[in-house]
Write a protein that holds these residues in place. Structure first.
Motif: not given
Lengths: 112, 115
Positions: A1-27
């Motif tokens: 089975a294939q699954t995708v998990t995003q552990s961060q429901p919400e994020m907030s940053v200021q304009e011009a900042e750098t942000v990283t969104l996480s994702c893990t998967y299984d296949t």
């Protein structure tokens, strides 16, 4: 089975900042694609970036880049110099031999 | 414009009714995918067709069915509708299937409201 998990429901940053969104998967498949899609308030699904699993080099599209760690089954999205127009839901997705499966999404807000 | 056309854009219907959602893929695309997105939720994969044949099935309810016609357009039929079926239904298309795909293109979605 294939699954995708995003552990961060919400994020907030200021304009011009750098942000990283996480994702893990299984296949269990060896050949697959990974994607990040953006869904702005208009609800349109827009492809941000794609990564072929057989390529070791991380994909880059202008301000968007990924950190693909195949052994760890991790696929994070980095947004540099964030802009107000980047405010949206971001979905990580896995395309295997059969299905295109999405994570639950991360709601990203860019504040002025 | 992604090239994928979904009709209607909005649909309001009563519980117990049946509706049909239509999707026209991009020219040349053989695969069609259907997804359900409930309010503030992720995209739940329903079903995939490739060149007229069913290729993958997700958590699609027995009350739901789909088909892809010889001209490659697809229809998603939802019957005995319940309030919980209210959602945004997306269609996506791609050239190939499976790991041959480099991108799936999404339509604008059909907003279904069951009252």
């Amino acid at each position: 089975a294939q699954t995708v998990t995003q552990s961060q429901p919400e994020m907030s940053v200021q304009e011009a900042e750098t942000v990283t969104l996480s994702c893990t998967y299984d296949t269990s498949e060896s050949n697959y694609y990974l994607f990040w899609y953006k869904q702005p308030p208009s609800r349109q699904m827009i492809l941000v970036i794609r990564q072929e699993a057989y390529k070791q080099q991380n994909a880059t599209e202008n301000r968007f880049s990924v950190n693909f760690q195949k052994a760890a089954k991790s696929f994070s999205l980095k947004i540099s110099d964030s802009q107000l127009g980047d405010t949206a839901m971001y979905f990580c997705a896995l395309q295997g031999a059969q299905k295109l499966v999405f994570g639950q999404g991360t709601r990203l807000t860019i504040n002025p | 414009d992604s090239g994928v056309t979904q009709t209607p854009k909005h649909l309001i219907t009563a519980t117990g009714q049946r509706v049909t959602l239509r999707c026209s893929p991009r020219s040349g695309d053989l695969s069609v995918y259907w997804y359900q997105q409930s309010l503030d939720q992720g995209l739940q994969f329903l079903i995939q067709y490739y060149n007229g044949e069913e290729r993958a099935k997700g958590n699609i309810l027995e009350r739901f069915s789909a088909q892809q016609f010889p001209d490659l357009h697809s229809e998603l039929n939802l019957s005995s509708l319940e309030l919980g079926d209210s959602a945004l239904y997306f269609c996506a298309s791609s050239v190939g299937q499976g790991a041959m795909n480099t991108e799936a293109f999404f339509g604008q979605g059909t907003r279904l409201t069951v009252v």
